[in-house]
Each structure stands twice: as C-alpha cells, then as structure tokens.
Design an enzyme around this catalytic site. Sequence first.
Site, PDB file in Angstrom:
ATOM      1  N   LYS A 287      -5.431  -3.863  16.983  1.00  0.00           N
ATOM      2  CA  LYS A 287      -4.638  -2.901  17.773  1.00  0.00           C
ATOM      3  C   LYS A 287      -4.770  -3.215  19.260  1.00  0.00           C
ATOM      4  O   LYS A 287      -3.783  -3.153  20.012  1.00  0.00           O
ATOM      5  CB  LYS A 287      -5.092  -1.465  17.482  1.00  0.00           C
TER       6      LYS A 287
ATOM      7  N   SER B  56      -3.742   3.099  17.890  1.00  0.00           N
ATOM      8  CA  SER B  56      -4.755   4.003  17.343  1.00  0.00           C
ATOM      9  C   SER B  56      -5.795   4.326  18.406  1.00  0.00           C
ATOM     10  O   SER B  56      -6.069   3.504  19.290  1.00  0.00           O
ATOM     11  CB  SER B  56      -5.435   3.295  16.166  1.00  0.00           C
TER      12      SER B  56
ATOM     13  N   ASN C  90       0.843  -1.192   0.000  1.00  0.00           N
ATOM     14  CA  ASN C  90       0.000   0.000   0.000  1.00  0.00           C
ATOM     15  C   ASN C  90       0.884   1.251   0.000  1.00  0.00           C
ATOM     16  O   ASN C  90       0.562   2.250   0.631  1.00  0.00           O
ATOM     17  CB  ASN C  90      -0.919  -0.041   1.241  1.00  0.00           C
TER      18      ASN C  90
ATOM     19  N   TYR D  91     -10.134  -4.516  12.526  1.00  0.00           N
ATOM     20  CA  TYR D  91      -8.931  -3.668  12.507  1.00  0.00           C
ATOM     21  C   TYR D  91      -8.638  -3.149  13.917  1.00  0.00           C
ATOM     22  O   TYR D  91      -7.516  -3.253  14.423  1.00  0.00           O
ATOM     23  CB  TYR D  91      -9.123  -2.491  11.531  1.00  0.00           C
TER      24      TYR D  91
END
Length: 336
Positions: free
Chosen positions: A152, A124, A35, A148
Amino acid sequence: MSILVTGGAGYIGSHVCVELLAAGEDIVLLDNFSNAERTVADRISELSGRTFPVCDVDLLDREGLGRVFAGHDIESVIHLAGRKAVGESVSLPVLYYHNNITGTLHLCQAMAEAGCHSMVFSSSATVYGANPIVPFREDFALSATSPYGMTKVVIERILTDLAAAEPDWRFCLLRYFNPIGAHPSGLLGERPDGVPNNLLPYIAQVAAGQRTHLTVFGDDYPTRDGTGVRDYLHVVDLALGHLKALAYVRAHAGAEAVNLGTGTGYSVLEIVAAFERASGLKIPYIVAPRRAGDIAVMSADPAKAERLLGWKALRGLDDMCADAWRFASRAAEELN
Ligand code: UDP
C-alpha cells in the site's frame, strides 16, 4: 461512460458497486474471483435492480486488461483489487508484491492507453505503520509492518509520482480504518475463507456456532480495558466515501490521501459487548498474548475527509454489529 470497479465482487467493492448504481452511475465490475463468489454480482444486480458487465479478469493479465478498456468506455477507476491478508503476506511476500504492485502498474498502463486518468485507490491505515501518536493524520510519515502494508505504501508512492510527472492524472488515495458491518439487506457482507483474521468475522462465526470462542489478543495494552482499540466504520459509510472521492477526482488533478474513519475508537471488549447486544447471544472469549505486529490504538483524524470530500461516517456501532450479524447468521444458515 462507466466506472471500472476492480475487486468489485469483494467485501468493500460489492458495497461500492451498490452505491454507485444507486447514484445512477454505470459500472463495469472486474474481479478475478480468487477471494469472492460469483453470486455476489447477482446480488448487486438484485439490490440495485440494474445490470452491468462483469469481467472475470486478473490484473496480472495485461492483455486481458487492455481488452476491458478497449471494450468499454471507462471514465474513472475505483481500484480495490488486491491481496489483503497481513499474515499471509509475511509468508508469501513475492506473491503479495507481484500481485498488488504489478497489478496496479498494469492498470495504470491500460488506463493511459485508453486516455483514462482518474482513479480512487483503496489504501489502508496500515500505511501509518507502528505510529504511536493518535489520531493518525494524512501528513504523517508512512511505513509498514508487513509486506501487505508495504504494497500500500509503495502503490501510494507510485500514484503520487505519476500525478507529479503527468498533470492529467488525478488520484484519491483512501486510507481505510477498520470497515465492519454489512449491507442492511443481509445480502452482501464479509465472508472470509478459512479461519478469519479480523475481529468481526471471527466474532460472527462464534455467534453462529461455527467456533467455540474468540481469542482476545492481549489485555495488557495501555487502553481503557487493556485490549486493542481500533477505529471501526460501517462498510456502507466507507462505500459512500468512494462516491465522494470519485466526485473529487473528477474535479481536481493531483494525488490526495484521505483517511476514512470515524475518529472514535472501540476496544476489543467493547466490540464484543456491542455484538452481544446486537445478537442477543453470549460471545465466550479467552485472553491470549498480544498478536505480533499489533499496536495498542489506531484511530483516524477524519477532518480532511470532511473538508476535502464532504464525507463523514454516519452509522454507529450498534448498526455495524446488527448488520454484521444479519449477514453472518444468514450465511451460516445457508451453510447448514
Ligand atoms: N483481535 C482479537 N482477536 C481476533 C482478531 C482480532 O483480539 O481473533 C483484535 C486485534 O488484536 C486488534 C483488533 O482486534 O486489536 C482488530 O483486529 P483486526 O485484525 O480486525 O484489525 P487490524 O488489527 O488490522 O486493525
């Protein structure tokens, strides 16, 4: 001795590399370029006037990772490599759990083998889940609203457990709020693949004429103007936070979680207005229903970052938008 930056060619990683090099650190940039573009490493060199090794290695390639540590004298790791699209993680949970968690476990194994025990980890604000109490403080309970986000939460837990089990380890878990903006040179910034998920890249593409309008997800939140409020910070300030965190892990054992945000929230419509000021362009928008999983307000309590790391965000919203626009307009020109 060098700092290994995993995900070093990404949006945040590239800015971290530039600041490390400017501070006189030696770096090894590791990325699988899934990416990120390979030209990013050249741009980092151009901006810093320095060269450094680039390792095209995937963290899932345990042997390849071992070779990186065998081939370089790595003192500390800044670990940013990982998949990061919230929506994609809902449709591809196994990919996300495998990539982000297994990748981090491999990294810890390779570090242990090499006798390297300090890491700054890219976490995050998503680890605060759907918490309704703002500002978010580091001692709040953690949860997640997407696979996602859960990667974390789990990685923070793994690293915290490791530091508790083996006193050599030292971690700083940086909980990013909403990084936006770009390098003031216009050479580095966020260039999403396909339709952007995040607000700023979307607005920038509207401004550049690549999309007709922004869709504002919900204007019925209990906020100043009904649109969602987030704690946006300049990506260069965020990058500088990593240097402060590196200094911290060099001097302290254990695992500390630290918010990186400004403490000030802006609504979607305030961001639109600021971007219009910075670009001199009108950003047409329509209002649509709320996006699933979004909450009304997210903002950081930045006190721990200042107390523990001596870090504070210095760049304001107008700079964030001006720098984002400089990069996006350049990127759009390159496409034409
Ligand atoms: N948002 C929006 N339109 C978009 C993308 C985002 O209205 O096309 C809103 C979103 O609902 C949230 C804010 O902008 O209130 C920031 O969203 P982003 O995805 O950038 O960050 P996150 O939600 O992860 O904090």
